[in-house]
Write a protein that holds these residues in place. Structure first.
Motif, PDB file in Angstrom:
ATOM      1  N   GLN A 229       0.834  -1.200   0.000  1.00  0.00           N
ATOM      2  CA  GLN A 229       0.000   0.000   0.000  1.00  0.00           C
ATOM      3  C   GLN A 229       0.863   1.242   0.000  1.00  0.00           C
ATOM      4  O   GLN A 229       1.904   1.308   0.666  1.00  0.00           O
ATOM      5  CB  GLN A 229      -0.913   0.028   1.229  1.00  0.00           C
ATOM      6  CG  GLN A 229      -1.808   1.271   1.291  1.00  0.00           C
ATOM      7  CD  GLN A 229      -2.646   1.336   2.553  1.00  0.00           C
ATOM      8  OE1 GLN A 229      -2.481   0.512   3.467  1.00  0.00           O
ATOM      9  NE2 GLN A 229      -3.550   2.308   2.632  1.00  0.00           N
ATOM     10  N   SER A 230       0.437   2.236  -0.760  1.00  0.00           N
ATOM     11  CA  SER A 230       1.057   3.550  -0.750  1.00  0.00           C
ATOM     12  C   SER A 230      -0.062   4.578  -0.806  1.00  0.00           C
ATOM     13  O   SER A 230      -0.569   4.913  -1.878  1.00  0.00           O
ATOM     14  CB  SER A 230       2.001   3.738  -1.937  1.00  0.00           C
ATOM     15  OG  SER A 230       2.541   5.057  -1.952  1.00  0.00           O
ATOM     16  N   GLY A 231      -0.479   5.043   0.366  1.00  0.00           N
ATOM     17  CA  GLY A 231      -1.600   5.966   0.422  1.00  0.00           C
ATOM     18  C   GLY A 231      -2.878   5.274  -0.004  1.00  0.00           C
ATOM     19  O   GLY A 231      -3.244   4.229   0.531  1.00  0.00           O
ATOM     20  N   GLU A 232      -3.540   5.830  -0.997  1.00  0.00           N
ATOM     21  CA  GLU A 232      -4.807   5.269  -1.464  1.00  0.00           C
ATOM     22  C   GLU A 232      -4.632   4.196  -2.528  1.00  0.00           C
ATOM     23  O   GLU A 232      -5.587   3.546  -2.926  1.00  0.00           O
ATOM     24  CB  GLU A 232      -5.701   6.379  -2.013  1.00  0.00           C
ATOM     25  CG  GLU A 232      -5.140   7.045  -3.250  1.00  0.00           C
ATOM     26  CD  GLU A 232      -6.012   8.187  -3.743  1.00  0.00           C
ATOM     27  OE1 GLU A 232      -5.863   8.561  -4.914  1.00  0.00           O
ATOM     28  OE2 GLU A 232      -6.850   8.685  -2.958  1.00  0.00           O
ATOM     29  N   THR A 233      -3.425   4.012  -3.014  1.00  0.00           N
ATOM     30  CA  THR A 233      -3.185   3.044  -4.079  1.00  0.00           C
ATOM     31  C   THR A 233      -2.476   1.805  -3.544  1.00  0.00           C
ATOM     32  O   THR A 233      -1.813   1.830  -2.505  1.00  0.00           O
ATOM     33  CB  THR A 233      -2.345   3.659  -5.212  1.00  0.00           C
ATOM     34  OG1 THR A 233      -1.064   4.048  -4.696  1.00  0.00           O
ATOM     35  CG2 THR A 233      -3.052   4.868  -5.800  1.00  0.00           C
ATOM     36  N   PHE A 234      -2.615   0.728  -4.306  1.00  0.00           N
ATOM     37  CA  PHE A 234      -2.074  -0.563  -3.887  1.00  0.00           C
ATOM     38  C   PHE A 234      -1.391  -1.245  -5.065  1.00  0.00           C
ATOM     39  O   PHE A 234      -1.659  -0.936  -6.224  1.00  0.00           O
ATOM     40  CB  PHE A 234      -3.199  -1.475  -3.378  1.00  0.00           C
ATOM     41  CG  PHE A 234      -3.928  -0.942  -2.178  1.00  0.00           C
ATOM     42  CD1 PHE A 234      -3.618  -1.385  -0.901  1.00  0.00           C
ATOM     43  CD2 PHE A 234      -4.932   0.013  -2.328  1.00  0.00           C
ATOM     44  CE1 PHE A 234      -4.294  -0.898   0.206  1.00  0.00           C
ATOM     45  CE2 PHE A 234      -5.620   0.509  -1.226  1.00  0.00           C
ATOM     46  CZ  PHE A 234      -5.290   0.055   0.048  1.00  0.00           C
ATOM     47  N   THR A 235      -0.494  -2.172  -4.741  1.00  0.00           N
ATOM     48  CA  THR A 235       0.074  -3.058  -5.748  1.00  0.00           C
ATOM     49  C   THR A 235      -0.219  -4.490  -5.345  1.00  0.00           C
ATOM     50  O   THR A 235      -0.419  -4.796  -4.160  1.00  0.00           O
ATOM     51  CB  THR A 235       1.589  -2.881  -5.903  1.00  0.00           C
ATOM     52  OG1 THR A 235       2.258  -3.345  -4.714  1.00  0.00           O
ATOM     53  CG2 THR A 235       1.959  -1.421  -6.153  1.00  0.00           C
ATOM     54  N   VAL A 236      -0.248  -5.361  -6.338  1.00  0.00           N
ATOM     55  CA  VAL A 236      -0.420  -6.791  -6.108  1.00  0.00           C
ATOM     56  C   VAL A 236       0.556  -7.514  -7.020  1.00  0.00           C
ATOM     57  O   VAL A 236       1.001  -6.965  -8.037  1.00  0.00           O
ATOM     58  CB  VAL A 236      -1.864  -7.242  -6.408  1.00  0.00           C
ATOM     59  CG1 VAL A 236      -2.844  -6.613  -5.429  1.00  0.00           C
ATOM     60  CG2 VAL A 236      -2.257  -6.917  -7.843  1.00  0.00           C
ATOM     61  N   PRO A 237       0.935  -8.735  -6.679  1.00  0.00           N
ATOM     62  CA  PRO A 237       1.805  -9.496  -7.587  1.00  0.00           C
ATOM     63  C   PRO A 237       1.146  -9.661  -8.952  1.00  0.00           C
ATOM     64  O   PRO A 237      -0.059  -9.942  -9.046  1.00  0.00           O
ATOM     65  CB  PRO A 237       1.953 -10.843  -6.871  1.00  0.00           C
ATOM     66  CG  PRO A 237       1.721 -10.539  -5.425  1.00  0.00           C
ATOM     67  CD  PRO A 237       0.659  -9.474  -5.423  1.00  0.00           C
ATOM     68  N   CYS A 238       1.919  -9.482  -9.998  1.00  0.00           N
ATOM     69  CA  CYS A 238       1.366  -9.593 -11.354  1.00  0.00           C
ATOM     70  C   CYS A 238       0.854 -10.996 -11.645  1.00  0.00           C
ATOM     71  O   CYS A 238       0.021 -11.190 -12.536  1.00  0.00           O
ATOM     72  CB  CYS A 238       2.416  -9.199 -12.383  1.00  0.00           C
ATOM     73  SG  CYS A 238       2.993  -7.483 -12.232  1.00  0.00           S
TER      74      CYS A 238
END
Length: 418
Positions: A229-238
Motif C-alpha cells: 500500500q502507498s496511500g490510497e493506491t495498492f500493488t499486487v503481484p502480477c
C-alpha cells in the motif's frame, strides 16, 4: 464510448456512456481550449437543424469541468433518433485533452446539480416517443485483453444472448444525486469474505476503477498475498490468481484478474485497480468498469433497479443465478435462496433484439470502444487514468462504419447499440 451523429451532420462523435449523469454534451466548434483542439467539435456550421439558446450550463466532474451553451438538435444513436436538448462545451478543461471522447452521453437517473442542463434526457425521450418498449438500457463492456472490442449498449430490452440464466435485480437506493446505487451484501477474495455490512455500491459506467473507503480497500487487499500500500493506491503481484468477489442480491460475482490487476510497475509488481478513496459517504463504494466488464448490466428506470446477468461460468462463484428463485429471495453462490428483500431474480419477458451473424442487432446497432479508455468519475472523485489506450473506434453499424441507420420506427422496441 458510443458513436452518435447530430442533426444533418454525417460526422460521428464519440461520447462516453455515463450512467452517473443525465446530461449529454459535445465539444463546441466555438471552443478554443486545448482539449477541443484534439477532438471533433460540433456547431451551426455542421448541422442546419441545430438551434442554440441563450441558456448556459456548467458541470464539474471529479476530474475535469465543462461549461457552455444549451442547444437542441436531433441526435442519432444507431437506429434511434430523438430531438435532444444538450450542451455545447465551450469551456472544456485541459483534463479532457488526453481523453478519447468528444463528450458525454448521460444515461443517469436524473441530476440534481445546479447549473446542469434542465431538459428531458435521451432515455426520457425514447420512452415518451414509444421508440423503446421499456425505459431501460443494457450494457456489455469488453476488455482489451480479449481482443473482441464488442461492447454493446441496448435500449429498451436487454440482449439475452449476452448472459446466461436470469437477471438478478436489486432495487435502487433512493438518493438526491440520481445515482444507480444498490445494496452491497459483502465482498471478498476467493470465498474469504470481509463480513462487511451496511455498504452500498454506486454503479457507474463512467468510472474505470473500483473505489471504496481506505479501510475497506486495505481489508480487501489483505486477502491478496503480496500486496503493498502507498496511500490510497495498492500493488499486487502480477501473477496473482485470486478472484476478487462482490456480492449483490445474494449472488457472489467474480472480478477477473484481467480487470483488477493493472500495469507492471518499476518495482516488478502490478498496480491494483481497487483504490482506497472515499468518494462519497463512509459506506459507499464506486463500482466502475473493473466490475462491469464481468457482468451484463441492466439499468431499469421504470422500476428503479439494476440487474446483473452472468456472462460466463467465470463471472459468478460456484453457480449461475437460479431461474427458480422467488421475487423475495435470491440465490447465493451455492444456489440456496437467501433473504434479500431488495432484490429479485427474474427472466426478462419483454422484447429483445435479435443479433445477426456479426452479433449486431437489427434495431439501433452501433459499436463502442470501452476497453482501456480513460473514464470520468462523478463529482467528488478524482480520475485515475489507465496507462493503456482505447482499442478500436466506435462504429455505428456492422454493415457501415460511416453513417447511422435510418430512424427506428415505434415498433422497434428493443434497440441495441454496439
Amino acid at each position: 464510448m458510443v458513436a452518435v451523429t447530430f442533426g444533418t451532420s454525417s460526422e460521428e462523435y464519440h461520447l462516453l456512456v455515463d450512467a452517473a449523469s443525465s446530461n449529454t454534451w459535445v465539444m463546441s466548434s466555438e471552443c478554443e481550449t486545448d482539449a477541443c483542439k484534439t477532438h471533433s467539435t460540433f456547431g451551426k456550421e455542421d448541422s442546419t437543424s441545430l438551434t442554440v439558446s441563450d441558456q448556459t450550463f456548467s458541470i464539474t466532474y471529479g476530474t475535469g469541468q465543462v461549461n457552455g451553451t444549451v442547444a437542441t438538435d436531433d441526435v442519432h444513436v444507431g437506429d434511434l433518433s430523438a430531438s435532444l436538448t444538450f450542451g455545447l462545451g465551450i469551456g472544456v478543461s485541459s483534463d479532457f485533452t488526453s481523453y478519447p471522447m468528444d463528450g458525454i452521453l448521460g444515461l443517469g437517473r436524473g441530476d440534481s446539480t445546479s447549473n446542469a442542463i434542465e431538459a428531458p434526457s435521451l432515455m426520457d425521450l425514447l420512452s415518451t416517443k414509444s421508440l423503446i418498449k421499456a425505459k431501460l438500457f443494457g450494457l456489455h463492456l469488453s476488455r482489451t485483453s480479449d481482443g473482441d472490442n464488442d461492447g454493446e449498449l441496448n435500449f429498451g430490452a436487454p440482449d439475452t444472448e449476452r448472459y446466461s440464466g436470469d437477471l438478478n435485480y436489486m432495487s435502487v437506493i433512493e438518493n438526491e444525486d440520481g445515482f444507480w446505487e444498490i445494496p452491497l451484501d459483502d465482498a471478498g477474495v476467493d470465498d474469504k469474505t470481509l463480513g462487511s455490512k451496511g455498504r452500498s455500491a454506486i454503479i457507474d459506467s463512467g468510472t474505470s476503477w473500483l473505489m471504496m473507503p481506505e479501510g475497506d480497500a486495505v481489508a480487501l487487499h489483505k486477502l491478496i498475498p503480496g500486496y503493498t500500500q502507498s496511500g490510497e493506491t495498492f500493488t499486487v503481484p502480477c501473477t496473482s490468481k485470486q478472484a476478487v468477489q462482490l456480492t449483490f442480491g445474494g449472488v457472489v460475482y467474480n472480478v477477473s484478474t484481467a480487470d483488477y490487476i493493472g500495469g507492471k510497475l518499476s518495482n516488478g509488481a502490478c498496480s491494483s485497480k481497487i483504490i482506497g478513496r472515499q468518494t462519497f459517504g463512509p459506506h459507499q463504494w464506486l463500482v466502475g468498469d473493473v466490475f462491469l466488464k464481468n457482468v451484463y448490466t441492466v439499468f431499469d428506470l421504470d422500476d428503479s433497479r439494476v440487474g446483473f446477468g452472468v456472462k460466463s461460468e467465470e463471472a459468478v462463484a460456484s453457480s449461475t443465478v437460479s431461474s427458480s428463485a422467488s421475487a423475495t429471495g435470491s440465490p447465493t453462490a451455492s444456489g440456496t435462496p437467501s433473504n434479500a428483500p431488495t432484490s429479485t431474480v427474474e427472466e426478462f419477458s419483454g422484447a429483445s433484439a435479435t443479433p445477426t451473424s456479426l452479433k449486431t442487432c437489427t434495431a439501433g446497432s452501433t459499436s463502442f470502444s470501452n476497453s482501456g479508455s480513460a473514464k470520468l468519475a462523478p463529482t467528488g472523485t478524482t480520475l485515475l487514468t489507465e496507462a493503456s489506450t482505447p482499442t478500436g473506434t466506435a462504429v455505428v453499424t456492422a454493415e457501415s462504419q460511416q453513417s447511422p441507420s435510418a430512424t427506428a420506427s415505434p415498433t422497434n422496441k428493443g434497440a441495441a447499440v454496439r
